[in-house]
Write a protein that holds these residues in place. Sequence first.
Motif, PDB file in Angstrom:
ATOM      1  N   PHE A   1       0.791  -1.266   0.085  1.00 58.43           N
ATOM      2  CA  PHE A   1      -0.006  -0.244  -0.091  1.00 58.43           C
ATOM      3  C   PHE A   1       0.860   1.169  -0.072  1.00 58.43           C
ATOM      4  O   PHE A   1       0.579   2.265  -0.815  1.00 58.43           O
ATOM      5  N   TYR A   2       2.015   1.213   0.673  1.00 56.39           N
ATOM      6  CA  TYR A   2       2.672   2.250   0.920  1.00 56.39           C
ATOM      7  C   TYR A   2       3.679   2.447  -0.151  1.00 56.39           C
ATOM      8  O   TYR A   2       4.222   3.882  -0.437  1.00 56.39           O
TER       9      TYR A   2
ATOM     10  N   GLN B   1      -1.690   2.852  -2.530  1.00 54.84           N
ATOM     11  CA  GLN B   1      -2.583   3.943  -2.225  1.00 54.84           C
ATOM     12  C   GLN B   1      -2.438   4.916  -3.267  1.00 54.84           C
ATOM     13  O   GLN B   1      -3.537   5.938  -3.527  1.00 54.84           O
TER      14      GLN B   1
ATOM     15  N   THR C   1      -6.014   3.670  -4.626  1.00 57.25           N
ATOM     16  CA  THR C   1      -7.216   3.791  -3.747  1.00 57.25           C
ATOM     17  C   THR C   1      -7.172   5.118  -3.100  1.00 57.25           C
ATOM     18  O   THR C   1      -8.220   5.853  -3.190  1.00 57.25           O
ATOM     19  N   HIS C   2      -6.387   5.655  -2.287  1.00 58.79           N
ATOM     20  CA  HIS C   2      -6.543   6.915  -1.492  1.00 58.79           C
ATOM     21  C   HIS C   2      -6.097   8.162  -2.437  1.00 58.79           C
ATOM     22  O   HIS C   2      -6.669   9.199  -2.147  1.00 58.79           O
TER      23      HIS C   2
ATOM     24  N   SER D   1     -10.129   5.141   1.748  1.00 55.46           N
ATOM     25  CA  SER D   1     -10.170   6.004   3.024  1.00 55.46           C
ATOM     26  C   SER D   1     -11.490   6.541   3.164  1.00 55.46           C
ATOM     27  O   SER D   1     -12.397   6.365   2.257  1.00 55.46           O
TER      28      SER D   1
END
Length: 287
Positions: A46-47, A74, A77-78, A114
Motif C-alpha cells: 500500500f505504501y 495508495q 485507492t487513496h 479511505s
Amino acid sequence: MKVRYGMAQWQHPAWVNWLYPSTLSASQRIGRYSEFFSSVEVGSTFYTDVDPIQLQRWYDAVVPEFRFCFKAPQTVTHRLADRPWREIEQDWLKFMDVLQPLVSKLGPTMLQFSGAIDERYLESILALCQCWSLPTPLSVEVRHLAYFDKGRIETSFLAGLAERQVNRVIMDSRPVFSTEAYCDSLVDAQSKKPRVPCHPVATARHPVVRFIGHPDLSRNDVWLDQWASKLVQWLDLGLSPFVFVHSSDNIAAPTLAATLDQKIQRLRPDYQSEIVLPASQEQTSLW
C-alpha cells in the motif's frame, strides 16, 4: 471449506520465544508464521513498490497452502479523488503484473479506500473491480459512512460487488471502541482504526473479516461468539472466509484468532481446527 486466519503482520518482537525461537532470523520468520496461520495482510504494498525479488522470497518461504492478501497501492485507492483515471488504471494494471507470478499463493487482494472516498466514487470503485484480471479473489474495504446506510447506496455497492464476484471487507472495530482509551495501545488504535458499522454481508465466495480486538482479552468474547456463529453459517453455505485478527498492540492477535477458531469448533464438531499455537513462552524457549 475452511476459515483462513491471518494477522496484519508476521514480525512482532513479542512473538519471539513464543511463535518463533530466538535463534530464527527475521527473514525466516514468515516461513515459521505460515506453519501457524494460513494467510497474512501485507500492507507494505500500500505504501511503496515492493521489489519483485522480495515478493518472490516471501512466496518461496511459505508453505504451499498459504495465501497472501496484498493491499493495493495508495496511488490507486487513496488518490482516487485527485488523480486522472488513466494514471490510476495504469498503476492498478501494473500492480496486477507484479502479483501475476504469485497467483498460486494469493488470497483476496484488498482495495482499501479511505473515509474521503464517498458515494460519488462508487462507479470508479466498481470500474477498478471490473479491471481485475487475475484468477484470484479481490476484496473491497470502504470507510465512508454512506456505504453503511442500509439503503440505496449500500444496496448499490453490495449489488455491484456481487455482480463482479468481489468480496466485501467487513471491518469490526467494535471491541477496540467499547471502552475509553485507558492505555497507550488503545489511544493509538482508536486514533487510527475506522469506526464504522459492522455489516457482515458476504458478496462473493471469500468474505474478508478484519477484527480489531480489545487488549482486555475477555472483553472480546461477546463479539467472537457472534463471529463464530456467522463463520459457521458461511461455511455451511460453502464459502471460504478470510479472517484477519488485530488487537490494539497486536501482541495478543494470535491468541484471539485461536480463541475464535476454538469457538467455531464447539459450534461445528466436524470442523477441523486451523490454529495450534505453542502453549507458552517457556516451552518454546527450549527450541
